[in-house]
Motif scaffolding. Structure first.
Motif, short mmCIF file in Angstrom:
data_model
loop_
_atom_site.label_atom_id
_atom_site.label_comp_id
_atom_site.label_asym_id
_atom_site.label_seq_id
_atom_site.Cartn_x
_atom_site.Cartn_y
_atom_site.Cartn_z
N GLY A 3 0.84 -1.20 0.00
CA GLY A 3 0.00 0.00 0.00
C GLY A 3 0.88 1.25 0.00
O GLY A 3 2.09 1.17 -0.24
N PRO A 4 0.28 2.43 0.27
CA PRO A 4 1.05 3.68 0.19
C PRO A 4 2.28 3.74 1.10
O PRO A 4 3.34 4.22 0.68
CB PRO A 4 0.03 4.76 0.56
CG PRO A 4 -1.12 4.04 1.19
CD PRO A 4 -1.13 2.67 0.60
N SER A 5 2.16 3.22 2.33
CA SER A 5 3.32 3.30 3.24
C SER A 5 4.42 2.34 2.77
O SER A 5 5.59 2.71 2.71
CB SER A 5 2.90 3.00 4.68
OG SER A 5 2.40 1.68 4.80
N SER A 29 -0.16 -9.63 -1.14
CA SER A 29 -1.07 -10.77 -1.34
C SER A 29 -2.00 -10.59 -2.54
O SER A 29 -2.45 -11.57 -3.12
CB SER A 29 -1.89 -11.02 -0.07
OG SER A 29 -2.59 -9.86 0.30
N ASN A 30 -2.30 -9.36 -2.89
CA ASN A 30 -3.16 -9.13 -4.05
C ASN A 30 -2.39 -9.24 -5.36
O ASN A 30 -1.16 -9.17 -5.38
CB ASN A 30 -3.77 -7.73 -3.99
CG ASN A 30 -5.03 -7.70 -3.14
OD1 ASN A 30 -5.81 -8.64 -3.15
ND2 ASN A 30 -5.21 -6.62 -2.41
N ASN A 31 -3.14 -9.35 -6.44
CA ASN A 31 -2.50 -9.28 -7.76
C ASN A 31 -1.99 -7.87 -8.01
O ASN A 31 -0.95 -7.66 -8.63
CB ASN A 31 -3.53 -9.68 -8.83
CG ASN A 31 -2.91 -9.85 -10.20
OD1 ASN A 31 -1.68 -9.90 -10.31
ND2 ASN A 31 -3.72 -9.93 -11.21
N GLY A 40 -1.28 -2.49 6.85
CA GLY A 40 -2.48 -1.71 7.14
C GLY A 40 -3.14 -2.09 8.46
O GLY A 40 -2.47 -2.54 9.40
N HIS A 41 -4.47 -1.92 8.50
CA HIS A 41 -5.25 -2.07 9.74
C HIS A 41 -4.96 -3.39 10.47
O HIS A 41 -5.00 -3.44 11.70
CB HIS A 41 -6.74 -2.04 9.45
CG HIS A 41 -7.22 -0.79 8.79
ND1 HIS A 41 -6.89 -0.44 7.49
CD2 HIS A 41 -7.99 0.21 9.25
CE1 HIS A 41 -7.44 0.71 7.19
NE2 HIS A 41 -8.11 1.13 8.22
N ASP A 42 -4.72 -4.46 9.73
CA ASP A 42 -4.60 -5.78 10.36
C ASP A 42 -3.23 -6.04 10.96
O ASP A 42 -3.07 -7.00 11.73
CB ASP A 42 -4.93 -6.89 9.34
CG ASP A 42 -6.39 -6.84 8.92
OD1 ASP A 42 -7.21 -6.29 9.70
OD2 ASP A 42 -6.73 -7.31 7.82
C1 48H Z 1 0.81 -9.85 1.95
C2 48H Z 1 -0.81 -8.37 2.67
C3 48H Z 1 -1.22 -9.27 3.68
C4 48H Z 1 -0.54 -10.53 3.76
C5 48H Z 1 -2.44 -7.50 3.82
O1 48H Z 1 -4.14 -1.05 3.72
P1 48H Z 1 -2.97 -0.48 3.01
O2 48H Z 1 -3.24 0.59 2.01
O3 48H Z 1 -1.91 -0.01 4.13
P2 48H Z 1 -1.20 1.38 4.48
O4 48H Z 1 -0.97 1.34 5.94
O5 48H Z 1 -0.03 1.61 3.61
O6 48H Z 1 -2.28 2.50 4.15
C6 48H Z 1 -3.48 2.53 4.83
C7 48H Z 1 -4.50 3.33 4.01
O7 48H Z 1 -4.71 2.72 2.76
C8 48H Z 1 -5.78 3.36 4.79
O8 48H Z 1 -6.53 2.38 4.72
C9 48H Z 1 -6.06 4.44 5.69
C10 48H Z 1 -5.21 5.65 5.73
N1 48H Z 1 -7.07 4.29 6.51
C11 48H Z 1 -7.40 5.15 7.60
C12 48H Z 1 -8.65 4.72 8.31
O9 48H Z 1 -9.04 5.48 9.22
O10 48H Z 1 -9.23 3.67 8.00
O11 48H Z 1 -2.17 -1.63 2.28
C13 48H Z 1 -1.88 -2.84 2.95
C14 48H Z 1 -1.43 -3.85 1.92
C15 48H Z 1 -2.60 -4.25 0.98
O12 48H Z 1 -2.17 -4.13 -0.35
C16 48H Z 1 -2.88 -5.70 1.36
O13 48H Z 1 -3.31 -6.49 0.27
C17 48H Z 1 -1.52 -6.15 1.88
O14 48H Z 1 -1.04 -5.02 2.61
N2 48H Z 1 -1.60 -7.29 2.79
N3 48H Z 1 0.19 -8.64 1.82
N4 48H Z 1 0.45 -10.78 2.88
N5 48H Z 1 -0.89 -11.46 4.68
N6 48H Z 1 -2.24 -8.70 4.37
#
Ligand code: 48H
Length: 260
Positions: free
Chosen positions: A39-41, A61-63, A177-179
């Motif tokens: 993701g962005p970070s 994990s995604n395509n 991300g969140h998880d």
């Molecule tokens: C491989 C995995 C696995 C796994 C997950 O959610 P993301 O965009 O994460 P960040 O932290 O870079 O950005 C968060 C932002 O998008 C957001 O949701 C915000 C700012 N929310 C604020 C709010 O208040 O809700 O990306 C995480 C990536 C994804 O591409 C997943 O597919 C990937 O991690 N991922 N990759 N193995 N087990 N689990």
């Protein structure tokens, strides 16, 4: 029929895919940094690290790479950052406009695709369709990741005895991300505590996420929304400045770990 394309046939195409992927994969079985989550970070960290010559893997994990950055919020594809986050748009060549004082808005697909492209161009090894499964630990440190092809986890139970493989590294960045998936493998063994992210409060959250981006366990750095999950910080909703800035900070910390 007039022949327009070169004569390479099916076998050549197959060989080129298998040989090129395998050669690159083998060269990253041991790396400097593995970023879990594209993701962005994670992408910002990957771009900064690879630009500095650090051998970096992005495991996704995604395509597709990009995580939540393809959409701004509410299924609407405008990405916002608060100053000084627009510096990342400037660096990536993303057109944007100042919507109100210090609040910038851009096309999310433009920002996301340019960030993915920048991470690739910097030389990070981009490993998609790979689901992080577990950490490798050695001498009290995170020393690698266990991974499998994403579709394996979707197979019926009767045929899921497909063992994963492991990649060794000097530092893992949890950018899931969140998880906070990587950190959660340590939490489930009582090796780390995670508080869970709090309710939304943009002005507080963005500053704290950057400030708290750190090595939470020897060899494991957290970035992005995973930081909020670990420290019980408020969420920041659909604005991305702290994701990008946290990725940059995580890259600096990881580089220090790699260089000892
Ligand atoms: C491989 C995995 C696995 C796994 C997950 O959610 P993301 O965009 O994460 P960040 O932290 O870079 O950005 C968060 C932002 O998008 C957001 O949701 C915000 C700012 N929310 C604020 C709010 O208040 O809700 O990306 C995480 C990536 C994804 O591409 C997943 O597919 C990937 O991690 N991922 N990759 N193995 N087990 N689990």
């Amino acid at each position: 029929m007039q022949e327009y394309f070169a004569k390479a046939s099916e076998k050549d195409i197959t060989r080129s895919i298998v040989e090129e992927f395998t050669t690159e994969f083998l060269s990253y079985v041991e790396s400097d940094v593995i970023i879990v989550g594209g993701g962005p970070s994670g992408l910002t960290a990957a771009r900064d690290l690879a630009s500095n010559g650090i051998r970096t893997v992005v495991l996704e994990s995604n395509n597709y790479f990009g995580g939540g950055f393809w959409l701004g919020g509410y299924l609407m594809n405008k990405a916002t950052v608060r100053a000084p986050g627009q510096k990342f748009f400037d660096e990536l060549g993303v057109p944007y406009k100042e919507y109100s004082e210090g609040l910038y808005v851009a096309s999310a697909p433009s920002a996301c695709s340019k960030l993915i492209s920048a991470a690739c161009d910097a030389g990070a090894f981009m490993l998609n369709m790979n689901k992080f499964d577990d950490v490798v630990t050695r001498n009290g440190r995170v020393a690698g990741v266990v991974t499998n092809w994403t579709p394996v986890s979707a197979l019926p139970r009767a045929i899921t005895c497909v063992d994963p493989v492991a990649l060794e590294t000097k530092c893992v960045i949890d950018a899931t991300g969140h998880d906070a998936v990587v950190a959660n493998t340590l939490r489930s063994r009582n090796m780390l505590e995670l508080e869970g992210f709090g309710p939304m409060d943009v002005p507080t959250s963005e500053d704290l996420v950057v400030e708290k981006t750190s090595e939470v366990f020897p060899g494991l750095v957290l970035t992005g929304m995973a930081v909020a999950t670990a420290y019980g910080l408020p969420r920041m909703g659909p604005t991305f400045g702290s994701m990008l800035e946290s990725g940059r900070r995580a890259a600096k910390i990881a580089e220090e770990i790699v260089k000892g």
